[in-house]
Write a protein that holds these residues in place. Sequence first.
Motif, mmCIF file in Angstrom:
data_model
loop_
_atom_site.group_PDB
_atom_site.id
_atom_site.type_symbol
_atom_site.label_atom_id
_atom_site.label_comp_id
_atom_site.label_asym_id
_atom_site.label_seq_id
_atom_site.Cartn_x
_atom_site.Cartn_y
_atom_site.Cartn_z
ATOM 1 N N THR A 260 10.637 15.969 -0.611
ATOM 2 C CA THR A 260 11.190 15.644 -2.167
ATOM 3 C C THR A 260 11.122 14.623 -2.450
ATOM 4 O O THR A 260 11.591 13.732 -1.903
ATOM 5 C CB THR A 260 11.951 16.377 -2.364
ATOM 6 O OG1 THR A 260 12.748 17.698 -2.807
ATOM 7 C CG2 THR A 260 11.819 16.351 -4.603
ATOM 8 N N ILE A 261 9.504 14.083 -3.392
ATOM 9 C CA ILE A 261 9.443 12.377 -4.007
ATOM 10 C C ILE A 261 10.928 12.431 -4.631
ATOM 11 O O ILE A 261 11.316 12.613 -5.388
ATOM 12 C CB ILE A 261 7.956 12.636 -5.307
ATOM 13 C CG1 ILE A 261 7.333 13.024 -4.160
ATOM 14 C CG2 ILE A 261 8.575 11.245 -4.903
ATOM 15 C CD1 ILE A 261 5.539 12.895 -5.102
ATOM 16 N N SER A 262 11.759 11.271 -4.344
ATOM 17 C CA SER A 262 13.499 10.777 -4.780
ATOM 18 C C SER A 262 13.074 9.183 -5.221
ATOM 19 O O SER A 262 13.128 8.852 -5.626
ATOM 20 C CB SER A 262 14.302 10.447 -3.212
ATOM 21 O OG SER A 262 13.300 9.712 -2.594
ATOM 22 N N ARG A 263 11.627 8.193 -4.843
ATOM 23 C CA ARG A 263 11.379 7.444 -4.982
ATOM 24 C C ARG A 263 10.253 6.589 -5.436
ATOM 25 O O ARG A 263 8.846 7.040 -4.691
ATOM 26 C CB ARG A 263 12.261 5.924 -4.729
ATOM 27 C CG ARG A 263 13.903 6.085 -4.776
ATOM 28 C CD ARG A 263 14.260 5.376 -6.464
ATOM 29 N NE ARG A 263 15.576 5.327 -6.216
ATOM 30 C CZ ARG A 263 16.806 6.869 -6.385
ATOM 31 N NH1 ARG A 263 15.941 7.223 -7.329
ATOM 32 N NH2 ARG A 263 17.599 5.914 -6.688
ATOM 33 N N VAL A 264 10.075 6.278 -6.156
ATOM 34 C CA VAL A 264 8.145 5.497 -7.055
ATOM 35 C C VAL A 264 8.169 4.306 -6.500
ATOM 36 O O VAL A 264 9.230 3.437 -8.129
ATOM 37 C CB VAL A 264 7.663 6.245 -8.111
ATOM 38 C CG1 VAL A 264 6.086 6.006 -7.952
ATOM 39 C CG2 VAL A 264 7.416 8.065 -7.583
ATOM 40 N N GLY A 265 7.643 3.838 -6.046
ATOM 41 C CA GLY A 265 7.029 1.852 -5.947
ATOM 42 C C GLY A 265 7.540 1.415 -7.352
ATOM 43 O O GLY A 265 6.209 2.024 -8.131
ATOM 44 N N LEU A 266 7.441 0.407 -8.151
ATOM 45 C CA LEU A 266 7.131 -0.673 -9.044
ATOM 46 C C LEU A 266 5.905 -1.630 -8.743
ATOM 47 O O LEU A 266 5.757 -2.358 -10.100
ATOM 48 C CB LEU A 266 8.162 -0.841 -9.937
ATOM 49 C CG LEU A 266 10.139 0.024 -9.834
ATOM 50 C CD1 LEU A 266 10.859 -0.525 -10.757
ATOM 51 C CD2 LEU A 266 8.993 1.523 -10.916
ATOM 52 N N GLY A 267 5.809 -1.897 -7.842
ATOM 53 C CA GLY A 267 4.989 -2.997 -7.497
ATOM 54 C C GLY A 267 3.471 -2.277 -6.775
ATOM 55 O O GLY A 267 3.697 -1.034 -6.112
ATOM 56 N N VAL A 268 2.079 -2.724 -6.950
ATOM 57 C CA VAL A 268 0.815 -2.348 -5.920
ATOM 58 C C VAL A 268 0.804 -3.876 -5.134
ATOM 59 O O VAL A 268 0.805 -4.763 -5.261
ATOM 60 C CB VAL A 268 -0.017 -2.182 -7.275
ATOM 61 C CG1 VAL A 268 -1.234 -2.897 -6.035
ATOM 62 C CG2 VAL A 268 0.326 -1.404 -8.311
ATOM 63 N N ASP A 269 0.627 -3.570 -3.533
ATOM 64 C CA ASP A 269 0.102 -4.468 -2.849
ATOM 65 C C ASP A 269 -0.696 -5.118 -3.205
ATOM 66 O O ASP A 269 -2.154 -4.345 -3.025
ATOM 67 C CB ASP A 269 0.288 -4.001 -1.531
ATOM 68 C CG ASP A 269 0.209 -4.842 0.206
ATOM 69 O OD1 ASP A 269 -0.526 -5.469 -0.544
ATOM 70 O OD2 ASP A 269 1.661 -4.253 0.521
ATOM 71 N N PRO A 270 -0.966 -6.373 -3.246
ATOM 72 C CA PRO A 270 -2.142 -6.529 -3.790
ATOM 73 C C PRO A 270 -3.357 -6.942 -2.241
ATOM 74 O O PRO A 270 -4.185 -6.673 -2.311
ATOM 75 C CB PRO A 270 -1.987 -8.499 -4.214
ATOM 76 C CG PRO A 270 -0.474 -8.790 -3.334
ATOM 77 C CD PRO A 270 0.380 -7.013 -2.681
ATOM 78 N N GLY A 271 -2.540 -6.478 -1.040
ATOM 79 C CA GLY A 271 -3.695 -6.425 -0.078
ATOM 80 C C GLY A 271 -4.391 -4.861 -0.244
ATOM 81 O O GLY A 271 -5.221 -5.433 0.341
ATOM 82 N N THR A 272 -3.155 -4.153 0.062
ATOM 83 C CA THR A 272 -4.164 -2.682 0.584
ATOM 84 C C THR A 272 -4.182 -2.050 -1.419
ATOM 85 O O THR A 272 -4.658 -0.617 -1.528
ATOM 86 C CB THR A 272 -3.126 -2.196 0.902
ATOM 87 O OG1 THR A 272 -2.145 -2.057 0.630
ATOM 88 C CG2 THR A 272 -2.684 -2.635 2.323
ATOM 89 N N ARG A 273 -4.300 -2.740 -2.483
ATOM 90 C CA ARG A 273 -4.001 -1.944 -3.817
ATOM 91 C C ARG A 273 -3.113 -0.212 -3.341
ATOM 92 O O ARG A 273 -3.615 0.427 -4.308
ATOM 93 C CB ARG A 273 -5.563 -1.389 -4.320
ATOM 94 C CG ARG A 273 -5.849 -2.854 -4.409
ATOM 95 C CD ARG A 273 -5.580 -3.825 -5.282
ATOM 96 N NE ARG A 273 -5.284 -3.798 -6.273
ATOM 97 C CZ ARG A 273 -4.347 -4.053 -6.936
ATOM 98 N NH1 ARG A 273 -3.875 -5.372 -6.471
ATOM 99 N NH2 ARG A 273 -4.489 -4.070 -7.938
ATOM 100 N N ARG A 274 -2.303 -0.455 -2.770
ATOM 101 C CA ARG A 274 -0.738 1.427 -2.535
ATOM 102 C C ARG A 274 0.146 0.903 -3.208
ATOM 103 O O ARG A 274 0.531 -0.237 -3.500
ATOM 104 C CB ARG A 274 -1.391 1.315 -1.338
ATOM 105 C CG ARG A 274 -2.578 1.682 -0.701
ATOM 106 C CD ARG A 274 -2.423 2.227 0.783
ATOM 107 N NE ARG A 274 -4.617 2.407 0.705
ATOM 108 C CZ ARG A 274 -4.696 3.273 0.747
ATOM 109 N NH1 ARG A 274 -3.351 4.541 0.850
ATOM 110 N NH2 ARG A 274 -5.547 4.764 1.058
ATOM 111 N N ILE A 275 1.472 1.320 -3.582
ATOM 112 C CA ILE A 275 2.551 1.636 -4.071
ATOM 113 C C ILE A 275 3.709 2.986 -3.055
ATOM 114 O O ILE A 275 2.659 3.910 -2.397
ATOM 115 C CB ILE A 275 2.478 2.261 -5.536
ATOM 116 C CG1 ILE A 275 1.146 1.278 -6.396
ATOM 117 C CG2 ILE A 275 3.817 2.408 -5.665
ATOM 118 C CD1 ILE A 275 1.571 2.114 -7.836
#
Length: 374
Positions: A260-275
């Motif tokens: 179950t998803i428990s946390r979603v990040g608040l920032g985007v990695d500028p290199g990979t464009r992933r969270i």
Amino acid sequence: MRNGPISLLGGAALALALPLAGCGGDKPEQADAPAPARSRDVISYKPGSPELDSMQIVSADAGALPISADLNAKVALDETNTSRVGSPVAGRVTRVVADIGQPVRRGQALAMLDAPDLGQAQADLQKAAADAQLKRQALERSRALYAGGAIAKRDVELSQADAQSAAAELTRSRLRVGNLGGGRGDALALTSSVSGFVIDRQINPGQQVSAGQSPLFTVSDPRTLWLLVDVPETAIARAKVGEAIQFEVPAYPGRTFSGTISRVGLGVDPGTRRIQLRATVRNPDLALKPEMYARARFVTADGQRAVRVPNAALFEQGMQNYVFRVEGPGRFRRIPVSVGERGDQYSYITSGLKGGEKIVGEGAVLLNAQLAGA
């Protein structure tokens, strides 16, 4: 005239002999297998055709549309229930009590150290206790003398300040000994702050350790783990806390785990464009191990549905994707489909195909070539 009948008879015999000679002892050539019947999008084979043996017929399963293709993920310890034990002071390991895989309780000793700093802290505690008692007695005498008019109030105030200072030093000494784990003499016990299992041990008898060296032990409960996934920013809008996640690990082919998803990040990695997204995973049989790599897909409850098919069933012509649907024994129809997400092994069809329909898996590309007459 005499030669006429003989010539006619010889000609007839020669005419009869020619076809018989052509039918000598040689066997006639075997007829080719019947060609499949083709139309624009339909191809049919007669029962027993060898082409049917090379085709894999699979069922298209309907389900929720994942928010993205399969993603790289990693199994990790649940840091909210993990203790990385270090040494607060320098010392020498005298005994190792717990080993890797052993269950331990909160506060249980994992190893014993000979730590001179602990002996010094206990001596400071005893000295502070004696000094505090002496200052309390001096304060009581000062108050009695002041009540009898023998000393000034200022002397009482000085005695009270000395007593408070001694009490503060006693409290500090007690906390110091408590932080070092208590014990007697120079024997320092390294303990875990959580209950669980010893995941890692970096300590041996006779080893010298320094103050702050960590981790000497890692203790956690692997029956609950985390799954860490880097999600493309284009798909993060559909990832919600509380939604389901499914994943596989190479160690158990064909087995699907869930969380179950428990946390979603608040920032985007500028290199990979992933969270980074974190899910909580139950692991009651301890099959999953920390640091395992996984392939994850997220299944949301936003109502978007899809039909899962093997990638081998899909083929392209121009800009359009197709599959072959089974319409009867040996009869296949080429139909256009729309692909929502494409993974390493499966793709998810959003239109053109219904759940439960039979399609061609392995062999679809060759079947398309035969339909085209190649």
